[in-house]
Design an enzyme around this catalytic site. Structure first.
Site, short mmCIF file in Angstrom:
data_model
loop_
_atom_site.label_atom_id
_atom_site.label_comp_id
_atom_site.label_asym_id
_atom_site.label_seq_id
_atom_site.Cartn_x
_atom_site.Cartn_y
_atom_site.Cartn_z
CE LYS A 698 -6.24 -5.02 -4.83
NZ LYS A 698 -7.14 -5.15 -3.65
CG ASP A 820 5.83 -3.16 -20.17
OD1 ASP A 820 6.73 -2.30 -20.03
OD2 ASP A 820 4.92 -3.33 -19.35
#
Length: 979
Positions: A698, A820
């Site tokens: 998170k 990525d």
């Protein structure tokens, strides 16, 4: 010695078996093919059925024989073979057809290819061939078909190709060929198809000798760096059906000799610098169906005789054409596409336009056309795109247009229309964009609007619409933008508007709306912009407005709102807040009590600003001295208790410090001078502060005591791994944490997100970054926030991200491959500057591997992974460049990398397919201002270059940055950002 009978029988049996064995043995051609099989890698087993137990190879996959039983054809298209070109095939003396289309053959083409003397058909397209094209190919005297498309052949086209005797098809598109197109190709008089597009040729003229190819039916020379005029000799190409020289730098007039191309069906001349008037003689081109000469410098009027042809598509946009649209355009019975935007045309749309044709697309925007709209525009029920903005049209919308059920896109802004909009027009079921901005329309919004189930953008600002907003507006389930500012709307905001769960922008400012905010507004989870300024709204601001998680633009100024400002507004990440000129009272929430928001609350006399409330009540306190004395006594006693508590806490805290001191020193690592402590961070890691979630953990928004804001990534806690799993790549949060810290801890670049510090005690792993108020590019583009991103802003983001990646690839020592790259990993600050983030799977490129490293697992995100990475696991900077190309395509199209609209394709494939079939207008985000189209197209080309299926065709990131900077020169100076 006598031989016994049993011994004779045994010998006879053995002899018979030997005869049978040799009768079944594979013939010589089969052995040649077996040798070829052994020389190539076959990962998918395409050649597994080639068995040496067969007598001949005639029944093998991809092999065909002639009547004499000799191999005449080898077709192994899409077999996933890789390795060197199998020269042994040329020993098949009857071989006439060879196709290795769509494999991974990665060698040069040997000179000995000329020994395949009987070849008639040779297709080596979509492979990885390198080096020059052998001049000896012209020794294949029987060759009729040669296709080398989609390789990395380099050097010049051999001039010896002029010696071909029977060649009918020559396809060399998408290679790295240089030099100029040789005039010797004009000697191949048998040619029917010549396709050389998409090669980096040196600037050169179209050779007049190509006019000798009198049998030619297709000539495709797009993106070939052609300069100079179209030769008059091309008039001799009387059998030519498809003529395409788009996207070059051709100059001069279109020669009048084109009227001799009597077989021409499609003529594509767009994106050049052709000038002068359109020539005469069009009436001879009776087969012409598509004519596109857009984006040139053509002048004069549109010839009547051109419009009298049986055209299906006429594109003359972005020129300097004058005069009116010819009445003869109505004589084209097959016309489905007419694009004349960005010219200097005047006069009306012809009355009979579309009366006799299935017109689907009409775009005449950015002209000075006038008059009323003709009634036959949708006479045949086919009109889909109706784009006429920025003209001087007047009158009303024809009643018949309100019955046009085929309509999908309507853009009529900035004209002089007036009167009421037909009621049926509001409810057309297939319209997804309705834009009526900047006219003088009046009347009500019809309640029939509930039938417009496909409507996603409704813009009716700056008109004279009156009455109330109908309740049926709440039936538009997929509405993303509703803009009705600057009208005369009245009544309350309908309660049903909270049903618009996809709505991103609601602008009802500058009207006469009354009442309060509708109940249940928190259900509008995608609302990004709420502008209700300058109305007569009243009542209290509901607390639930603070639950609009993505809201970053809130303007409720110049209304009659009263009561206190909800503290929940502090939950929002607002770029703009304006509550001025209302009747609000009470305290300003602490988050907004600073100079940044000093103008956000002006004109509210009841608000406490700069201790004004304290001064206001000073007199009242003086009247109640006895009560004050009692309060002071209570405070003194409370103070004593508080001091005793502090002393007790300090004693306990010192003991705790002694126990934790060693751990605290070792667990926090800072990379910059900090103005906060680790305790502030840990205390704020609450669910209410979560601003993002991902596969690894998170992300929290933490507001520090010094006023700064940081973002904290807390990695998921995972169970300890077995000893056998130690060598897996990036298989745990520890791996990602270590990579992120190692990579970002030493990087200092304006376009790389800054890592302030990190913490790792084994059980808790935290990464503290600089906070980026606008979140990720992915959210801005795909979560109904794209209205914030005009084209100059998108371009600035692309350039910033490119510079960040360029630093990683070229300036970092050693170089770093991100692995990525995606829009969600490009963060945007308050000024829309972009920074690369999330280095959890980044890889340092080792010099010993020369920039290539093989990984044991695939890293990256679906839709962004380079094709070669998916099956070879080879890591180098070209993988990042492909992913960045997808990001560019996202910025241009406004679409995500994977979408059901693509029908199973990815974004790159969809863009290429749509460009070829429908042109750039169907690719570019319709929300972008069309005046930037030229620049958007250039950036789109850069994105396509980055997403080339062949890694060697992709430019370096340093080159990408230069290409972007060069393209930016075409942006109007007044719109350029700080790049």
């Amino acid at each position: 010695m006598k031989t016994s009978v049993p011994h004779l029988i045994l010998c006879s049996t053995i002899f018979t078996l030997h005869l049978n064995y040799f009768s079944l043995a594979l013939n010589q051609e089969g052995l040649i093919l077996q040798k070829m099989k052994l020389s190539l890698a076959d990962p998918t087993g395409s050649l597994s059925g080639w068995s040496d137990r067969d007598a001949t190879p005639c029944n093998w996959t991809g092999v065909a024989c002639n009547r004499r039983g000799s191999v005449a054809s080898v077709v192994l298209s899409g077999a996933s073979l890789y390795g060197s070109f199998p020269v042994s095939l040329c020993r098949l003396h009857s071989l006439e057809k060879l196709s290795l289309l769509n494999n991974s053959i990665n060698s040069s083409l040997p000179l000995s290819i000329s020994s395949c003397r009987n070849l008639v058909y040779l297709d080596l397209s979509q492979n990885m061939f390198v080096g020059p094209i052998p001049a000896s190919l012209s020794d294949l005297h029987f060759l009729r078909y040669l296709n080398l498309e989609g390789n990395t052949f380099s050097g010049e086209i051999p001039s010896t190709f002029g010696k071909f005797k029977q060649l009918e098809t020559l396809i060399l598109t998408e290679n790295l060929l240089t030099g100029t197109i040789p005039a010797a190709l004009g000697n191949i008089t048998t040619l029917k198809k010549l396709v050389l597009a998409y090669n980096p040729f040196s600037p050169g003229r179209l050779a007049p000798e190509l006019g000798n190819l009198t049998n030619l039916e297709e000539l495709w020379l797009s993106y070939c760096h052609l300069v100079g005029p179209i030769p008059d000799s091309f008039g001799r190409l009387s059998r030519l059906k498809n003529f395409d020289v788009t996207c070059n730098e051709l100059t001069g007039p279109i020669p009048s000799q084109i009227s001799q191309m009597k077989s021409i069906v499609q003529m594509e001349l767009y994106n050049n610098s052709l000038s002068g008037p359109l020539p005469a003689g069009w009436s001879n081109l009776t087969e012409l169906r598509r004519f596109d000469a857009s984006t040139n410098r053509l002048t004069g009027m549109i010839p009547n005789e051109l419009c009298e042809l049986p055209l299906e598509s006429l594109n003359l946009f972005e020129n300097q054409l004058v005069g009116s649209i010819p009445e003869s355009i109505a004589k084209s019975p097959n016309l489905y596409e007419l694009k004349l935007f960005k010219n200097r045309l005047i006069g009306p749309l012809r009355v009979s336009l579309a009366k006799n044709s299935p017109l689907q697309i009409l775009d005449v925007s950015y002209n000075t056309l006038s008059g009323e709209l003709p009634e036959f525009l949708c006479h045949n029920g086919a009109l889909e795109d109706f784009v006429i903005f920025d003209n001087a049209f007047s009158g009303t919308i024809p009643t018949n247009l309100g019955k046009c059920m085929s309509l999908q896109r309507v853009r009529m802004k900035e004209n002089r229309f007036s009167g009421e909009v037909p009621a049926e027009f509001w409810g057309l079921p297939h319209v997804y964009l309705l834009e009526l901005v900047g006219n003088a329309f009046s009347g009500n919004i019809s309640n029939l609007i509930g039938g417009a189930k496909n409507l996603s953008t409704l813009e009716i600002s700056k008109n004279k619409f009156s009455g109330s907003i109908p309740n049926e507006i709440g039936l538009l389930d997929i509405l993303i933008l509703f803009s009705a500012d600057g009208n005369e709307l009245s009544g309350e905001i309908p309660s049903t508007i909270v049903n618009l769960r996809q709505l991103g922008t609601l602008d009802l400012s500058n009207n006469n709306l009354s009442g309060g905010l509708p109940t249940g507004i928190q259900s509008m989870k995608m609302l990004n912009e709420l502008n209700l300024a300058n109305n007569r709204l009243s009542g209290r601001m509901p607390d639930e407005i603070g639950n609009l998680a993505v809201l970053n633009y809130l303007d409720l100024s110049r209304n009659n709102f009263s009561g206190e400002i909800p503290g929940s507004l502090q939950n929002l990440k607002l770029n703009k807040l304006n509550l001025s000129d209302n009747m609000l009272s009470g305290d300003i929430p602490p988050l907004f009590a600073n100079s940044v928001y000093k103008d956000s609350f002006s004109g509210n006399p009841g608000l406490c600003v700069d201790n004004s409330c304290s001064r206001k009540h000073e007199a009242e306190k003086g009247k109640n001295r006895v009560f004050s004395w009692v309060l002071r006594s209570i405070f003194v006693i409370s103070g004593i208790v508080f001091l005793v508590g502090i002393v007790w806490f300090l004693l306990k805290y010192k003991r705790l410090e002694k126990m934790k001191k060693g751990v605290t020193i070792t667990k926090w690592t800072s990379f910059h001078k900090l103005g906060f402590s680790e305790f502030e961070i840990s205390d704020c890691l609450k669910e209410a502060n979560v601003i993002g979630r991902g596969a690894s953990g998170k992300v929290y928004k933490v507001v520090l005591s010094n006023g700064e804001t940081v973002a904290v990534k807390k990695l998921h806690e995972r169970p300890k791994k077995d000893e056998n799993d130690r060598n897996s790549v990036l298989s745990s949060d520890t791996d990602e944490y270590d990579v992120e810290v190692e990579t970002l801890g030493k990087i200092r670049h304006k376009n790389i997100v800054r890592l302030w510090c990190c913490c790792n005690t084994g059980n808790s792993k935290l990464l503290v970054y600089e906070y980026m108020p606008n979140g990720s590019l992915g959210d801005l583009l795909h979560c109904n926030k794209s209205v914030l991103l005009d084209w100059p802003t998108r371009f600035k983001i692309a350039l910033d991200a490119a510079e960040g990646l360029s630093y990683l690839h070229h300036d970092s020592v050693p170089p770093i491959v991100h692995r990525d790259v995606k829009s969600n990993n490009i963060l945007v600050d308050e000024y829309f500057g972009a920074k690369i983030s999330d280095f959890g799977v980044a890889k340092v490129v080792k010099a010993v591997n020369k920039g290539v490293e093989s990984m044991s697992v695939i890293a990256g995100s679906y839709g962004y992974i380079a094709p070669e990475y998916a099956y070879t696991l080879r890591v180098n900077e070209k993988s990042d460049i492909y992913s960045f190309g997808i990001v560019i395509l996202e910025l241009v199209t406004g679409k995500p990398p994977i979408d059901p609209e693509f029908g199973g394709q990815d974004l790159a494939t969809w863009v290429c397919t749509t460009l070829d079939r429908k042109g750039s207008d169907r690719v570019i985000d319709p929300d972008l201002d069309s005046r930037f189209k030229e620049h958007i197209s250039k950036v789109l080309d850069i994105g396509l270059l980055c997403t080339s299926s062949l890694p060697t065709n992709r430019p370096s990131m340093r080159r990408v940055v230069n290409l972007l900077l060069e393209s930016g020169a075409s942006l109007p100076k007044c719109t350029r950002k700080a790049w």
